[in-house]
Structure formats: structure tokens, C-alpha cells
Design an enzyme around this catalytic site. Structure first.
Site: not given
Length: 435
Positions: A232, A407-409
Site C-alpha cells: 500500500p 509502505d503504509h504497513r
């Protein structure tokens, strides 16, 4: 009993390779650690070492054979007292790996008898990690009921060899019942494009040249498709005023001229990113499936364009190195990357990457995160632009646009903003990086 030499996995992502050159011939005696072949992976040409001792009884895959799958038998090694008569037929899987059009790569006649006891398939640990063991070691382990996951290898790169399993006891045998095996997770369905035949029909009647994909292009296509479909992404953008850095760089280069050192803007960017990852340690992390690994050192990857693809060599412990040391290391890595002479440990790892297209006149662009990295900084060209100064007056400054893909994680918006702010401060106040 003859031992098969298998096509090795020379990197974690390698699935097939090209057997570029044999360094031994049939009848040669080899020992563990001897170089026996050169193998082209998706990234580099690497030398392959023997893990067992013996005599090369038969070469199954000819030089230049492409698309040889990992764990395919490429040669047969004879132990003391054995002869070529003990080999029997070339295994069928060797024939499958060789190109059908190359008569020199064909297997032995099908009428011959197959080896009596082929080595078990390459084992894997409980977490799916491949265990590297020689064919003979796997066969002995199977006979003794040993669990290779419980053994430590003494061979090249930690490979388990004959001596390791011969000295092991049955206490290392696997006691895990089959019921404990975790069911294979169903693969997540991903979108696919039109087939090659469908695309070809669309351009029927139009002139074109068909270019086959080499290993590197296939790997780039697979990994970046996976990255865009599973990571994401979000993007943060900033403009950076470079005038102070350019002036400081000019002064340093004059002083370093006698040492033959010439610092580039990219060297300062590497240092700025490395120090920013230390200043915002929560962002110096990688995604590991069901957890996040927060790294201690700043291992920064830098994209290097080569013919037909790219490498991302990693500069480890970048926060600890001087600008001149980073410059020299980057030049060496870039040169060997273009020659495809990097070892896997030199382009694997890292937590953050830099991709600089400024030298091509690109103002700005969005880069794709390379898993398991948490982010990548896309760097554009510096250009003279009108800006409003601290006193409110309109002035001209050299401005460089950057975009950080995240990376939004691993990194949330506010944390990403802190990291990018730290990078900007380092580049706009370059002397701080030497403190």
C-alpha cells in the site's frame, strides 16, 4: 553411489539460471570448495563451488544452456572406486532443463537404466526457508532419519555436506508428525494482463520485433508487479534548496582534489538519508510478513541503471562512513553492477532506497517501493527557480524536487513526514552531516 550435482540457488529469488561455463571437465577430480562452473543468475554471473569431493563422471548440461531450473541435475560426481558405468542414464529432469533445439544438450538414450537411489528433493525448514544441502548429504540424512533443519552446515555458504550428516546422531531426527504440517496458504489472486497471443493478435499486420525476456527482466517484472499489487503505497513530496550544499560540495572537492576524490550530489543524498534514518529510528524498518523488523544500522540501497535492467547495491552502515568513503564505495558498486559482478550480499538487504534520475533532466517522479524496504526516495534534477526568501523578498535558488514513496504497513503519514523533514534538513544544512 554416484552423486548428482544440482543447479544451485545462488540467491533467495533465483528459480532458474544459465550455465555459462564449465570450469571442470569429465574425469577431473574436485574437492569441496573447488570452483566448477560459472552460472548466470537473474542479476549476476557467479562462480559455483563443489560441496562434495569426487571425480566428475558426466556433465549433463552443456555450457550456454539457458533456463536451467534450480535443483536440476547438471553433472554427476563419482566416489572413490566408482566408474562411469555406475552412472546409468542421464536423469530425465536434466533433459527437460536443456533447450529442445540444442542437440548438444540432449539427455542420454532413454533405454539406459536410471540411478538406483536418487537424492531426496531439496528440503525446507518449517517456515518454508530452503535448506541448502548436497545431494549426498540429503540421501544419507534420509537413510539415517535425520532432520536437516536441525543441522548446521560446514560447507560453502553454510551448505550441509556429507561430513555434517555422518557425524550427526539420530537425536536430530525429525519428530514432528505429519499432522502438524501447516496447510499451504492459498495464493492471493492477482490481476493479470492480456496473454502474449492476445497482444500479438492486436498488432497483427503491423511490423515489430519480438524481444525475449532475460532473467533480469523477468525478475523485475515479477517483483515490481507484486510490489504495486501488494504494497500500500503513499507519497510525500518536498522541494529542497541546494545552494548551500552546492557551495559546500565545491569547497570540499577543491580540498579533496589532491586525493583524487570528487563528491557528487548523490553522495550527500546517501549520507542525508542514512543520518535521517538514525534520527527517526521507527522509520528504519522493513516489512516481514507478520511483523516489522526495526533495523539498527542505516543500510541504504541505491538504484543503478545497467543495460537491460537495474541493480540496487546496498551501502551498509552508511551513517558511520565519511562522504569520501561513501563516494568511493558507491563508484565501486556501480562499476561492478554494470559488469554484473556483484555478489548477492551486495544487492540484498537494506531498509530504504534511493533512485536518482536528476542527471537525466527529470524534474520529479514516483518510484516503486522494493519489498521488504519501507520506502524509496525519488530524486529529480536541481534547477534554478524563483523562491520567497526568509525576508519575504523574491529571489532565485537551486531547487531539487523529491518524492518519497512509503509502505503504509510500516510507516504512517506523520512518521514519513518526520523522516522526509530530517532528509531535507540534512541537505539544506550540509555541514551538520559532518558533526
Amino acid at each position: 553411489m554416484p552423486t548428482e550435482i544440482l543447479m544451485p540457488a545462488l540467491s533467495p529469488t533465483m528459480e532458474e539460471g544459465t550455465l555459462a561455463k564449465w570450469l571442470v571437465k569429465e574425469g577431473d577430480t574436485v574437492s569441496s570448495g573447488d570452483l566448477i562452473a560459472e552460472i548466470e543468475t537473474d542479476k549476476a554471473t557467479m562462480e559455483f563451488e563443489a560441496v562434495d569431493e569426487g571425480v566428475v563422471g558426466k556433465i549433463l548440461i552443456a555450457e550456454g544452456s539457458e533456463g536451467v531450473k534450480v535443483n536440476t541435475a547438471i553433472a554427476v560426481l563419482l566416489e572413490e572406486g566408482e566408474s562411469a558405468d555406475d552412472i546409468g542414464a542421464t536423469p530425465a529432469k536434466a533433459a527437460e532443463a536443456a533447450p529442445a533445439a540444442d542437440a548438444g544438450n540432449k539427455a542420454a538414450p532413454a533405454g539406459a537404466a536410471a540411478p538406483a537411489s536418487p537424492a531426496p528433493a531439496a528440503p525446507a525448514a518449517a517456515d518454508g526457508t530452503r535448506i541448502f544441502a548436497s545431494p549426498l548429504a540429503r540421501r544419507i540424512a534420509a537413510d539415517k532419519g535425520l532432520d536437516l533443519a536441525q543441522l548446521s552446515g560446514s560447507g560453502p555458504r553454510g551448505r550441509i555436506v556429507k561430513a555434517d550428516v555422518e557425524t550427526a546422531t539420530a537425536s536430530t531426527s525429525s519428530a514432528a508428525p505429519a499432522a502438524k504440517e501447516a496447510p499451504a496458504a492459498s495464493a492471493t489472486a492477482v490481476a493479470t494482463g492480456a496473454s502474449a497471443d492476445m497482444v500479438a493478435r492486436m498488432y497483427e499486420g503491423r511490423a515489430y520485433e519480438e524481444v525475449s525476456l532475460d532473467g533480469m527482466r523477468k525478475t523485475i517484472a515479477a517483483r515490481l508487479t507484486e510490489a504495486k499489487q501488494t504494497v500500500p503505497h503513499f507519497y510525500l513530496r518536498r522541494d529542497i534548496q541546494l545552494d548551500a550544499l552546492l557551495k559546500f560540495r565545491s569547497q570540499l572537492n577543491k580540498q579533496l582534489e589532491t586525493r583524487g576524490v570528487k563528491l557528487s550530489v548523490n553522495d550527500f543524498i546517501i549520507k542525508a538519508v542514512a543520518l535521517a534514518l538514525q534520527a527517526v529510528p521507527e522509520a528504519n524498518a522493513v516489512w516481514a510478513g507478520d511483523r516489522v523488523l526495526q533495523m539498527k544500522a542505516s543500510d541504504v540501497a541505491v538504484a543503478v541503471a545497467i543495460e537491460g535492467g537495474l541493480f540496487t547495491p546496498v551501502l551498509q552502515d552508511s551513517e558511520m562512513k565519511s562522504l569520501s568513503a561513501l563516494s568511493a564505495e558507491m563508484k565501486d558498486l556501480a562499476t561492478r553492477a554494470r559488469d554484473r559482478k556483484l555478489a548477492p550480499h551486495e544487492y540484498q538487504g537494506g531498509s530504504f532506497a534511493i533512485s536518482n534520475l536528476g542527471m537525466f533532466g527529470i524534474d520529479n517522479f514516483d518510484a516503486i517501493v522494493n519489498p521488504p524496504h519501507a520506502g524509496i526516495l525519488a530524486v529529480g534534477a536541481g534547477a534554478k527557480k524563483p523562491v520567497v526568501g526568509a525576508d519575504g523578498e523574491l529571489t532565485v535558488a537551486t531547487v531539487m524536487s523529491v518524492t518519497m514513496s512509503v509502505d503504509h504497513r510500516v510507516i504512517d503519514g506523520a512518521l514519513g513526514a518526520q523522516l522526509l523533514q530530517a532528509i531535507v534538513e540534512n541537505l539544506e544544512n550540509p555541514m551538520v552531516m559532518l558533526a
